[in-house]
Design an enzyme around this catalytic site. Sequence first.
Site, PDB file in Angstrom:
ATOM      1  N   ASP A 163      13.997   4.101 -16.928  1.00  8.04           N
ATOM      2  CA  ASP A 163      14.691   4.711 -18.263  1.00  8.04           C
ATOM      3  C   ASP A 163      14.080   6.301 -18.417  1.00  8.04           C
ATOM      4  O   ASP A 163      14.635   6.944 -18.908  1.00  8.04           O
ATOM      5  CB  ASP A 163      13.958   3.899 -19.690  1.00  8.04           C
ATOM      6  CG  ASP A 163      12.480   4.280 -19.758  1.00  8.04           C
ATOM      7  OD1 ASP A 163      11.864   3.663 -18.557  1.00  8.04           O
ATOM      8  OD2 ASP A 163      12.008   4.153 -20.846  1.00  8.04           O
ATOM      9  N   TYR A 213       8.423  12.630 -12.403  1.00  9.18           N
ATOM     10  CA  TYR A 213       8.807  11.376 -11.875  1.00  9.18           C
ATOM     11  C   TYR A 213       9.925  11.079 -12.339  1.00  9.18           C
ATOM     12  O   TYR A 213      10.848  10.152 -11.359  1.00  9.18           O
ATOM     13  CB  TYR A 213       7.836  10.456 -12.854  1.00  9.18           C
ATOM     14  CG  TYR A 213       8.064   9.211 -12.721  1.00  9.18           C
ATOM     15  CD1 TYR A 213       8.143   8.092 -11.630  1.00  9.18           C
ATOM     16  CD2 TYR A 213       8.566   8.349 -14.118  1.00  9.18           C
ATOM     17  CE1 TYR A 213       8.355   6.744 -11.712  1.00  9.18           C
ATOM     18  CE2 TYR A 213       8.907   7.114 -14.222  1.00  9.18           C
ATOM     19  CZ  TYR A 213       8.769   6.362 -12.929  1.00  9.18           C
ATOM     20  OH  TYR A 213       9.023   4.963 -12.949  1.00  9.18           O
TER      21      TYR A 213
END
Length: 285
Positions: free
Chosen positions: A101, A124
């Site tokens: 997500d 990330y």
Amino acid sequence: MKVLIFGAGGQVGASLLVTAPAKYTLEGAARADCDLSSETALEDFIAAREPALIINAAAYTAVDAAESHIDECYAINRDAVGIMAHALQRWEGKLVHLSTDYVFDGRSCRPYLPDDHRHALGVYGKSKAAGEDAMRRGDLLVRTSWVYSAGGQNFVRTMLRLMSERDEIRVVADQIGAPTWATGLAITVWGLIAAEATGTFHHSDAGVASWYDFAVAIQEEARAIGLLERSIPIIPIASSEYPTAARRPAFSLLDSSAARHLLGDGYTHWRENLRKMLKEEKALG
């Protein structure tokens, strides 16, 4: 069908091995088995096995450390995915890749659909989005969120430890998403594989929570089965009161309806799956 699972030592990889249908011939590869940051090592490892299917559950997941270890993060989350996809072309194998997500910026006012625009906030998330772009047409991408399992390194087990050690804890209440039990995720992945699905799908448990809501539920459910001996105050705080190196999306709820519709298996609320995990955790002692 020969299936090679990278990240077999992690929460999702281990769950994939446990839940796999008997018809598959499995090999799990943990970090010590193959250096995913080495193109030669990874190519040779795959070529020696010629799997019909690779499931990549491996990732550089240290969200804050990624901000200062950019090359290492991209080597695992982007480059390794491209190497896997390229290697599989030789014998027309298929790649199933797990993503996150965190490829979204959290500015949506509704759950994110699989084809929504991505705009990651940190290294990330950006590296995971780049890994998605390294896949080929005909591969399968499954995004998920807030994963946990018994025995793993995750928010649930961290909360259990802190709740047993401290007199109170403070938990962020303005980041919204959905916890996801690794076992349920693994079952969905195998279902999508059996359905010969391609493209992008989302899987998270049903419902919505902040990290604070999740912590409150962990304490309540753990107390109910005797996994915790006492209750302590849990204080909701703003993200600004808990600064981190990487920015997190404020809202990262995923719309999993496409996967549920294809598999016809209905929704399971995150709290129901939390109860299952805590019972497993208690059984581990």
